[in-house]
Structure formats: C-alpha cells, structure tokens
Design an enzyme around this catalytic site. Structure first.
Site, PDB file in Angstrom:
ATOM      1  N   PHE A 138     -35.793 -14.608  53.248  1.00  0.00           N
ATOM      2  CA  PHE A 138     -36.020 -15.052  51.873  1.00  0.00           C
ATOM      3  C   PHE A 138     -34.775 -15.652  51.215  1.00  0.00           C
ATOM      4  CE2 PHE A 138     -33.983 -11.029  50.833  1.00  0.00           C
ATOM      5  CZ  PHE A 138     -33.262 -11.360  49.689  1.00  0.00           C
ATOM      6  N   LYS A 145     -42.455 -20.167  60.525  1.00  0.00           N
ATOM      7  CA  LYS A 145     -43.020 -19.050  59.749  1.00  0.00           C
ATOM      8  C   LYS A 145     -41.993 -18.722  58.663  1.00  0.00           C
ATOM      9  CE  LYS A 145     -43.133 -15.145  58.869  1.00  0.00           C
ATOM     10  NZ  LYS A 145     -42.857 -14.675  57.482  1.00  0.00           N
ATOM     11  N   GLU A 155     -42.410 -14.860  53.460  1.00  0.00           N
ATOM     12  CA  GLU A 155     -43.589 -14.751  52.601  1.00  0.00           C
ATOM     13  C   GLU A 155     -43.192 -14.516  51.144  1.00  0.00           C
ATOM     14  OE1 GLU A 155     -42.323 -12.643  54.606  1.00  0.00           O
ATOM     15  OE2 GLU A 155     -42.938 -10.568  54.310  1.00  0.00           O
ATOM     16  N   SER A 184     -33.199  -9.649  58.923  1.00  0.00           N
ATOM     17  CA  SER A 184     -32.513  -8.353  59.014  1.00  0.00           C
ATOM     18  C   SER A 184     -32.327  -7.920  60.473  1.00  0.00           C
ATOM     19  CB  SER A 184     -33.333  -7.296  58.275  1.00  0.00           C
ATOM     20  OG  SER A 184     -34.579  -7.142  58.930  1.00  0.00           O
ATOM     21  N   CYS A 243     -26.089 -13.483  53.635  1.00  0.00           N
ATOM     22  CA  CYS A 243     -25.691 -12.734  54.832  1.00  0.00           C
ATOM     23  C   CYS A 243     -24.190 -12.814  55.033  1.00  0.00           C
ATOM     24  CB  CYS A 243     -26.404 -13.275  56.059  1.00  0.00           C
ATOM     25  SG  CYS A 243     -25.869 -14.925  56.478  1.00  0.00           S
ATOM     26  N   GLU A 258     -26.270  -2.272  54.783  1.00  0.00           N
ATOM     27  CA  GLU A 258     -26.181  -3.585  54.127  1.00  0.00           C
ATOM     28  C   GLU A 258     -26.933  -3.461  52.800  1.00  0.00           C
ATOM     29  OE1 GLU A 258     -28.417  -6.820  55.918  1.00  0.00           O
ATOM     30  OE2 GLU A 258     -26.929  -8.283  55.230  1.00  0.00           O
TER      31      GLU A 258
HETATM   32  P1  NAD Z   1     -36.429  -9.658  56.968  1.00  0.00           P
HETATM   33  O1  NAD Z   1     -35.931  -9.254  58.294  1.00  0.00           O
HETATM   34  O2  NAD Z   1     -37.133  -8.650  56.131  1.00  0.00           O
HETATM   35  O3  NAD Z   1     -37.453 -10.891  57.113  1.00  0.00           O
HETATM   36  C1  NAD Z   1     -37.171 -11.958  57.978  1.00  0.00           C
HETATM   37  C2  NAD Z   1     -38.489 -12.499  58.527  1.00  0.00           C
HETATM   38  O4  NAD Z   1     -39.117 -11.484  59.302  1.00  0.00           O
HETATM   39  C3  NAD Z   1     -39.468 -12.917  57.442  1.00  0.00           C
HETATM   40  O5  NAD Z   1     -40.052 -14.138  57.808  1.00  0.00           O
HETATM   41  C4  NAD Z   1     -40.466 -11.778  57.406  1.00  0.00           C
HETATM   42  O6  NAD Z   1     -41.764 -12.196  57.091  1.00  0.00           O
HETATM   43  C5  NAD Z   1     -40.436 -11.226  58.810  1.00  0.00           C
HETATM   44  N1  NAD Z   1     -40.682  -9.775  58.842  1.00  0.00           N
HETATM   45  C6  NAD Z   1     -40.424  -8.870  57.871  1.00  0.00           C
HETATM   46  N2  NAD Z   1     -40.759  -7.636  58.269  1.00  0.00           N
HETATM   47  C7  NAD Z   1     -41.244  -7.747  59.519  1.00  0.00           C
HETATM   48  C8  NAD Z   1     -41.751  -6.810  60.480  1.00  0.00           C
HETATM   49  N3  NAD Z   1     -41.821  -5.512  60.220  1.00  0.00           N
HETATM   50  N4  NAD Z   1     -42.142  -7.282  61.680  1.00  0.00           N
HETATM   51  C9  NAD Z   1     -42.071  -8.602  61.981  1.00  0.00           C
HETATM   52  N5  NAD Z   1     -41.611  -9.528  61.092  1.00  0.00           N
HETATM   53  C10 NAD Z   1     -41.205  -9.115  59.889  1.00  0.00           C
HETATM   54  O7  NAD Z   1     -35.178 -10.289  56.190  1.00  0.00           O
HETATM   55  P2  NAD Z   1     -35.096 -10.748  54.665  1.00  0.00           P
HETATM   56  O8  NAD Z   1     -35.095  -9.536  53.795  1.00  0.00           O
HETATM   57  O9  NAD Z   1     -36.062 -11.823  54.399  1.00  0.00           O
HETATM   58  O10 NAD Z   1     -33.630 -11.413  54.650  1.00  0.00           O
HETATM   59  C11 NAD Z   1     -32.452 -10.686  54.435  1.00  0.00           C
HETATM   60  C12 NAD Z   1     -31.796 -10.307  55.741  1.00  0.00           C
HETATM   61  O11 NAD Z   1     -31.530 -11.476  56.517  1.00  0.00           O
HETATM   62  C13 NAD Z   1     -30.432  -9.657  55.538  1.00  0.00           C
HETATM   63  O12 NAD Z   1     -30.292  -8.611  56.463  1.00  0.00           O
HETATM   64  C14 NAD Z   1     -29.450 -10.772  55.840  1.00  0.00           C
HETATM   65  O13 NAD Z   1     -28.160 -10.345  56.261  1.00  0.00           O
HETATM   66  C15 NAD Z   1     -30.169 -11.486  56.939  1.00  0.00           C
HETATM   67  N6  NAD Z   1     -29.709 -12.858  57.061  1.00  0.00           N
HETATM   68  C16 NAD Z   1     -28.931 -13.162  58.146  1.00  0.00           C
HETATM   69  C17 NAD Z   1     -28.430 -14.440  58.288  1.00  0.00           C
HETATM   70  C18 NAD Z   1     -27.572 -14.804  59.465  1.00  0.00           C
HETATM   71  O14 NAD Z   1     -27.403 -15.989  59.712  1.00  0.00           O
HETATM   72  N7  NAD Z   1     -27.021 -13.840  60.193  1.00  0.00           N
HETATM   73  C19 NAD Z   1     -28.728 -15.424  57.328  1.00  0.00           C
HETATM   74  C20 NAD Z   1     -29.536 -15.068  56.245  1.00  0.00           C
HETATM   75  C21 NAD Z   1     -30.029 -13.782  56.127  1.00  0.00           C
END
Ligand code: NAD
Length: 507
Positions: free
Chosen positions: A160, A184, A187, A237, A292, A392
């Site tokens: 997000f 994808k 959401e 994440s 991140c 985090e």
């Molecule tokens: P998230 O992991 O909750 O979601 C990422 C994606 O996974 C979304 O598209 C979501 O729909 C999907 N998802 C969520 N829960 C899921 C599940 N249980 N099973 C399968 N898919 C699922 O992450 P977020 O909260 O949207 O973003 C923040 C996180 O992203 C932080 O941890 C941040 O550090 C990380 N991030 C990392 C980078 C990088 O380049 N290393 C860049 C941006 C964000």
C-alpha cells in the site's frame, strides 16, 4: 472506523479488473471499501477477484505473449516513451488520487509517481539493456552467443505504501523485455495504480499484455500456484513475502521478494548537526513513517547523545494534517488498523521502559477529527528486546539507541536481522569508508538518509529484507525477467567440412 467493513451503498464507484485489454466489473461477492484515511470517506469499492477471473487474466496474458514476445524492441520501447509523457501530463491528477486513498501529502505523492516515472524512462532505453554476449571462435569456426529471451506470463504483488512507484517498478520492466503481466495491487489503495494502467493502455500496450486482478490472500495464493505464471515480483511485509516465496518457488517460478525493514542511521558526534537533524526528521517522520526505507532507529554515538532535545524540537516543527492541505508535513496513517497498531506499539514502548521524549499520540487536527493521525514520536534509551526496537512499526516513531563508538554501532546494526537500508552521518571520510565496508546492509547512505538507488542501479535490500535473487528494477531486473539462452553455432562451407565421426566432447 474499521476500513475492512464493506460499504452497503450502491452509489460508490467500483474498481475494475483489467483482463484482455478491457476494464471489467468483477463477478465476486467479496468487496472492500477504499477509505480516505484523513476523513474516513468511502471513495470506492475494490473486488476480491474469483479464481475464474484470475485464470482469465493469466489466460489472456498467455495468449498475448505469443505475439508480444516477437514485437520489435523499438516498438516496445516507444510505448514507454509515450507512457512517460502521459504520466508527466497527468502528474497532478495521479498525485491527487494517491493522496485521497493513501494519505501522504500531495508533494510526496508526486514524489511517489516521479520515482516510478524514472523506471518508465529506464524501460524506454531497453535497447541498451537487453543485450546478449558473443564470443567469436570459441573453437575453430565456432561462435557462442546469448539471447536474453522473455519468460512468459509474469506477476507482480504490491504493497500500500507506494501505490504508484512500486507497480511502476514492475510492469514496465517485465513488459518491455517481452513478457506479459498480471498485476495484483494493494487492496488498500488500488485507484492510482488503475489510473496508471489506463495510461499504459493509452500509450499503446496491446490487449492482454497488461492485466490486473484485485484481492488479498486468496488471489495472491492463486498467483503463487498458477502453473502458467513463470515469475513473481513481490513487495510488502516480511511475513507475506516469506509466504509468497515458500509457496511459489516449489512450483518452479522465479520469485523475488522485497520485504520489511528496520533501518538504522548512525549519528557520529562530528556530523553536521543541522543537516543531520533535518535529514533524520524527514526520513523518520515523512510519509508518516510508512516507507520501507524510513529511518526508524538512530544510533547516537558519544556526544551526539546530547542532541536529543534538538531532535525533539525539530520534530515538533512538523505540521500534521490532511495530505491535501498546504504546508502539511505528515499525513494520516493508511488505515484505522494501522492507527491502532502504531498506538499500541507506542504504549508497549512506554511499558518496556524506553523514555518517551516526544509523544505524538492523538494530535489535534482541526477539520479532520476522524483521521488516522499520529504525530512524530521519539523514544530515547531504546534497547534490543523492546518491541519498539524488534518490530517494524511503520509509523512516525523514531527510536534512539546509544553507542559509545562506531564499532559498537556497526555491531548493533549487523546483529539486526533486517538488511534494507542504513546511513551514517559524519564529516570523517575514514569513518564513512569504514562503515561502507563493514556494514552488512544492502543500501548504504553516507550523509544521505534514504539511499534508494535510481534505476540505472537497482533496489538492493539484503538479508531478512529480501528473498530471491536480483533487484526489482534497473539493470538487475533484465536478468530476472529473461532466460539466457546460449547458442553455439558452426557453419560449414566446402573447405571446412570435417570428415569422420568424432565421439569426444570437443567442439
Ligand atoms: P503486506 O505484506 O500486508 O501486503 C503486500 C501485498 O500482499 C498486498 O498486495 C496484499 O494484498 C498481499 N497480502 C496481504 N496479506 C496477505 C496474506 N495473508 N497472504 C497473501 N497475500 C497477502 O504489506 P503492506 O502492509 O501493504 O506494505 C507494508 C510493508 O511492505 C512493510 O513491511 C514495508 O517495509 C514493506 N515494503 C518493502 C519494500 C521494499 O522494497 N523492501 C517497499 C515497500 C514496502
């Protein structure tokens, strides 16, 4: 206040799927509200696509691959030249959509779009990047050369916090190298991503080459399991990325997961104080800490520990408010769930014995009383083992840890499992070089707080912040999205025809 509840009003706009070049309404019964985090206004509803819709998106990408992979390099590149122009022309609208659904300030939203635009520009120079190698006369009359061929249907799963930049890390590089794509988006804020996809079609991406499905866990699992998807780029994440990696790689897919972080900055006592405090405040509290690469821990070495009151004073100058308001530095957290989690972790920090030097909970934001606002929060005397250090937080919370010298600071950072980003503030070239050599983190800043590389390099997080090989954009991703084929060839004429059978392995 729970944004996951689904709006019952039928007037709310729906976010469409993109399948076979058409924006189509999902037939699902499962929907989620997209909520403005400054006001709680429901902006639209996003579908959680069905298995049949995921299959249809992959099938359309599979069909389009047959012709797209043979499209001339120049023709592919020109689409991205056009797309960069369209993004520039629509920058204001893109930023406004992004701020409404995600919360970050309008200038920061433009930055989000701009960092993605840089990847689109890089994609347009694909002719210089997707080049094979050749060795002449590897044996007498024999040449060997490589072809970097596209894989087929690739998929991207995005978080997000950068709903413009991160989708633009993915589909332009995958598509310009000859692949087709299923995206994808998050959401929580898919609307700016969809606007970018509309612009991509307007720029000339043919039907089926770019597809979008929405959803959460079930759709992500369907992507991981799909037999016709060859590669997945995931950003999000650590928990979800690890799941995606473990589920998708046994099916033979290439998978790269860019994941969570705990980025430390070392502050040496010889650092330029004003520059350092400005950099720390911007990198810790900007985007409400939801980057991140945000600095979430500052390691104060020696006399730099006396700067805590100055850092707090600097943080107090930042203005909290809706991202649409002029002069605002910190917008709301993306959701009510994020708001509860960050506030809960601040409480845990106090309970664990850290010194709450600045408490950002429950700030007053006139006109936006329902928004998910948390102001800059500073904890001093933080130690490993406390929840605010180990987790985090992904909010505007900076933890300060003390160290006696640079060795102790480097040791602390290297002991942390994460490897996304780090920085040092110093005026000593020797200290900076020592840091650069000994620190075990993928992206290193020297007097630069958020060292995210531009696309001629790549994003290079490491250790627990990364699973899989090769970065998500830039030169490295060309190898991720292509299969190297090695051709060894010999051409005969009358003078070179050999006589007799050779049963050895020589050429
Ligand atoms: P998230 O992991 O909750 O979601 C990422 C994606 O996974 C979304 O598209 C979501 O729909 C999907 N998802 C969520 N829960 C899921 C599940 N249980 N099973 C399968 N898919 C699922 O992450 P977020 O909260 O949207 O973003 C923040 C996180 O992203 C932080 O941890 C941040 O550090 C990380 N991030 C990392 C980078 C990088 O380049 N290393 C860049 C941006 C964000």
């Amino acid at each position: 206040m729970d944004a996951t509840t689904t709006s019952t009003t039928t007037q709310v706009a729906t976010v469409k799927l993109l399948i076979g070049g058409q924006f189509v309404e999902s037939k699902t019964t499962e929907w989620r509200d997209i909520v403005n985090p400054a006001t709680q206004e429901v902006l639209a509803r996003v579908p959680f696509a069905t298995q049949a819709e995921v299959d249809a998106a992959v099938a359309s990408a599979q069909e389009a691959f047959k012709t797209w992979k043979k499209t001339a390099i120049g023709a592919r590149a020109r689409i991205f030249l056009k797309l960069q122009q369209l993004i520039r022309e629509n920058m204001g609208e893109l930023a406004a959509i992004l701020t409404a659904e995600q919360g970050k300030t309008l200038p920061d939203a433009e930055g989000d779009v701009f960092r993605g635009l840089e990847v689109v520009e890089h994609a347009a120079s694909i002719g210089n990047l997707q080049l094979g190698e050749m060795a002449n006369n590897v044996a007498s009359g024999v040449d060997t050369y490589t072809l970097l061929q596209p894989l087929g249907v690739c998929a991207g799963i995005t978080p997000f916090n950068f709903p413009a930049m991160i989708p633009l890390w993915m589909f332009p590089m995958a598509i310009v190298t000859g692949n087709t794509f299923v995206l994808k988006p998050s959401e929580q804020d898919p609307m700016v991503t969809m606007r970018l996809c509309e612009l991509a079609l307007e720029a000339g991406i043919p039907p089926g080459v770019l597809n979008v499905v929405h959803g959460g866990e079930a759709v992500v699992n369907a992507i991981c399991d799909h037999k016709d998807i060859k590669a997945i780029s995931f950003v999000g994440s650590t928990k979800v990325g690890t799941h995606v990696y473990n589920r998708a790689t046994p099916t033979g897919k290439r998978v790269q997961c860019m994941m969570g972080a705990k980025n430390h900055a070392i502050v040496m006592p010889d650092a330029n104080k004003e520059q350092t405090l400005n950099a720390l405040a911007g990198a810790s509290f900007g985007a409400a800490g939801q980057r991140c690469m945000a600095v979430s821990v500052a390691v104060l070495v020696g006399d730099a520990q006396k700067w805590v009151p100055d850092l707090v004073a600097k943080a107090q100058t930042l203005k909290i408010g809706a991202g649409t308001e002029k002069g605002v530095d910190i917008g709301p957290l993306v959701s009510c769930a994020a708001y509860d989690r960050v506030n809960g972790l601040i409480e845990r920090g106090v309970a664990d014995g850290a010194t709450l030097a600045l408490d950002g909970r429950k700030p007053t934001v006139p006109g936006y009383e329902k928004g998910n606002f948390v102001g800059p929060t500073v904890f001093a005397d933080v130690k490993p083992g406390m929840s605010i250090y180990d987790q985090e937080i992904f909010g505007p919370v900076l933890s300060l840890v003390n160290a006696d010298n640079i060795d102790e600071a480097i040791e602390l950072i290297n002991a942390n499992p994460n490897g996304n980003g780090t920085a040092i503030f110093t005026q000593s070239g020797a200290a900076a070089r020592r840091f650069q050599e000994d620190i075990d983190i993928g992206q290193v800043g020297i007097n630069v707080p958020i060292p995210v590389p531009v696309p001629m390099f790549s994003f290079t997080g490491s250790r627990a912040s990364k699973l899989g090989d090769l970065g998500p954009y830039g030169k490295q991703v060309i190898l991720f999205y292509t299969q190297t084929k090695t051709v060894t060839s010999r051409w005969f004429d009358d003078s070179t025809v050999s006589h007799g059978v050779n049963t050895t392995i020589s050429l």
